[in-house]
Design a protein around this motif. Sequence first.
Motif, PDB file in Angstrom:
ATOM      1  N   UNK A  52       0.849  -1.201   0.000  1.00 48.58           N
ATOM      2  CA  UNK A  52       0.000   0.000   0.000  1.00 48.58           C
ATOM      3  C   UNK A  52       0.883   1.250   0.000  1.00 48.58           C
ATOM      4  N   UNK A  53       1.947   1.193   0.780  1.00 51.62           N
ATOM      5  CA  UNK A  53       2.860   2.342   0.834  1.00 51.62           C
ATOM      6  C   UNK A  53       3.471   2.611  -0.545  1.00 51.62           C
ATOM      7  N   UNK A  54       3.875   1.549  -1.232  1.00 52.37           N
ATOM      8  CA  UNK A  54       4.443   1.766  -2.566  1.00 52.37           C
ATOM      9  C   UNK A  54       3.419   2.398  -3.498  1.00 52.37           C
ATOM     10  N   UNK A  55       2.205   1.855  -3.525  1.00 54.20           N
ATOM     11  CA  UNK A  55       1.235   2.379  -4.490  1.00 54.20           C
ATOM     12  C   UNK A  55       0.793   3.794  -4.136  1.00 54.20           C
ATOM     13  N   UNK A  56       0.966   4.190  -2.875  1.00 53.52           N
ATOM     14  CA  UNK A  56       0.615   5.566  -2.512  1.00 53.52           C
ATOM     15  C   UNK A  56       1.782   6.535  -2.699  1.00 53.52           C
ATOM     16  N   UNK A  57       3.014   6.063  -2.481  1.00 51.75           N
ATOM     17  CA  UNK A  57       4.149   7.004  -2.440  1.00 51.75           C
ATOM     18  C   UNK A  57       5.254   6.747  -3.454  1.00 51.75           C
ATOM     19  N   UNK A  58       5.300   5.553  -4.019  1.00 50.15           N
ATOM     20  CA  UNK A  58       6.415   5.228  -4.914  1.00 50.15           C
ATOM     21  C   UNK A  58       7.619   4.653  -4.193  1.00 50.15           C
ATOM     22  N   UNK A  59       7.537   4.588  -2.870  1.00 52.83           N
ATOM     23  CA  UNK A  59       8.649   4.034  -2.084  1.00 52.83           C
ATOM     24  C   UNK A  59       8.329   2.581  -1.737  1.00 52.83           C
ATOM     25  N   UNK A  60       9.231   1.695  -2.103  1.00 53.96           N
ATOM     26  CA  UNK A  60       9.071   0.298  -1.686  1.00 53.96           C
ATOM     27  C   UNK A  60      10.111   0.009  -0.625  1.00 53.96           C
ATOM     28  N   UNK A  61       9.625  -0.184   0.581  1.00 57.40           N
ATOM     29  CA  UNK A  61      10.509  -0.335   1.731  1.00 57.40           C
ATOM     30  C   UNK A  61      10.106  -1.586   2.507  1.00 57.40           C
ATOM     31  N   UNK A  62      10.650  -2.743   2.085  1.00 60.85           N
ATOM     32  CA  UNK A  62      10.333  -3.968   2.821  1.00 60.85           C
ATOM     33  C   UNK A  62      10.781  -3.833   4.271  1.00 60.85           C
ATOM     34  N   UNK A  63      10.111  -4.538   5.146  1.00 62.78           N
ATOM     35  CA  UNK A  63      10.473  -4.449   6.557  1.00 62.78           C
ATOM     36  C   UNK A  63      11.074  -5.770   7.014  1.00 62.78           C
ATOM     37  N   UNK A  64      11.789  -5.696   8.116  1.00 59.99           N
ATOM     38  CA  UNK A  64      12.355  -6.918   8.677  1.00 59.99           C
ATOM     39  C   UNK A  64      11.264  -7.639   9.457  1.00 59.99           C
ATOM     40  N   UNK A  65      11.570  -8.851   9.855  1.00 57.86           N
ATOM     41  CA  UNK A  65      10.557  -9.611  10.589  1.00 57.86           C
ATOM     42  C   UNK A  65      10.227  -8.934  11.923  1.00 57.86           C
TER      43      UNK A  65
END
Length: 479
Positions: free
Chosen positions: A298-311
């Motif tokens: 959702x963050x990517x589609x809203x902002x263009x930033x793809x920021x995977x998170x750690x577990x």
Amino acid sequence: MKYISTRGQAPKINFSETLITGLASDGGLYLPENYPNLSTDNLEEFRNLSYSDLAFAIMKLFIDDDDIPHDDLRNIINKTYTKEIFSYTRDNQDSSDITPLTKVDNHLYLLSLSNGPTLAFKDIAMQFLGNIFEYLLHKKNKTLNILGATSGDTGSAAEYAMIGKKGVNVFMLSPRGKMSPFQTAQMYSLQDNNIFNISIDGFFDDCQDIVKGVSNDLDFKNQNQIGAVNSINWGRIIAQVVYYFKGYFSSTNASNEVIDVTVPSGNFGNICAGHISRMMGLPIRKLVVATNENNVLDEFFKTGVYKPRTSDDTYHTSSPSMDISKASNFERFIFDLIERNPDELRSLWKKIDQGESFDLSNTGYFGKVSNYGFTSSSSSHQNRLHFIKLLHKKYNLIIDTHTADGFKAAFDHFDQTEAIPMVVLETALPTKFEETVMEAIKMKPPRPDGLSNIEQLPQKSFEVDNDINQVKQFIESHS
Ligand SMILES: *Cc1c(COP(=O)(O)O)cnc(C)c1O
């Protein structure tokens, strides 16, 4: 039809090789060199086909006859998509539809994908993989050790698809204590000798990282005939493409109409099939990505930033099959978005593989996301309770928590006055997640006959540390 790796440094291969290989040798994912293109007339020819005829019509576009003879493909498909295997329909719907459509309200539909043996949409692809793997291994006189990671539904779907299949062992990593009691029971109650449930002290992403690590060790992979059935496997994507067509035909009258589709998403495998259907010419206007609190997509589609998170930064939610903060199949969509430039893809995923993020907001690409139909929403536990209640009260439908994430997103993007069908994909039956469903509607969701006491069956699993070498040792000593 040849397949290329998104990272551009692996050989081109044919369909059956993508099944066995899974991840490409350069770490990329396989995609067809070109997408088949269907005209409105082609679509009209498909409109009234049965599920298995439709599956054959679509899949043969992606599979050469000299790779898998189409007569054999037809038999494999006919054996897979039967009303007996997909029999767990809600309210006595006709299970010969395989993926029946329910009208919820004017222009609002539910596409049931969860009528297979493990009550989640993953059965649709996995049952096909089980049959085609057995066929290929027999033909090539080979054996395969399937290694996978699951947040609950992939594992059970893979295991139920591989029970009794000759030449196949399954090594399935799952995060200890993070699945629902029903999901755990479904997997761990299997006593078959070719099924190994490996319970890891960590999250799904840890399991997935181990699987990726093993798959990147080419020597180990070759010596131990490691194959994959996780959602990066192209065979799963192609099997999932079929129900987007089926859902389209069931919700429209003519093939010049458009629809919107909402997809509860985690690893981006399901919606990736929607993207591919759209690229083939299926008239999908919006593809709504529904996420839970783990909202990197959702963050990517809203902002263009793809920021995977750690577990550590991944929440354990009441829609656990979507508790994913690094979406494997997303690479396939980004590859198309950046006009299939493998050099650029490699540089983006170099960042991801180093635990960093990328930002496309200042590139021309991000502006093009909407040309691909994508939009998104995320939801919370309260939203899930609300939509489970609403669907029950207003429409007399009991839905599961993931499908509730879907309805939350669908309503965010649905405008009834437009009169465009919104099709929400049902990714699991509510009995799989009955705790939260009961919290919402104060009653137990119905459970299919034969599964009523599954939690009481004896369970078998192997506890292994969150450590790639220990997992490798386990595989070597048990295969
Ligand atoms: C796997 C799963 C999802 C997520 O699907 P992806 O293909 O990983 O995006 C959603 N809901 C349920 C119930 C699932 O099992």
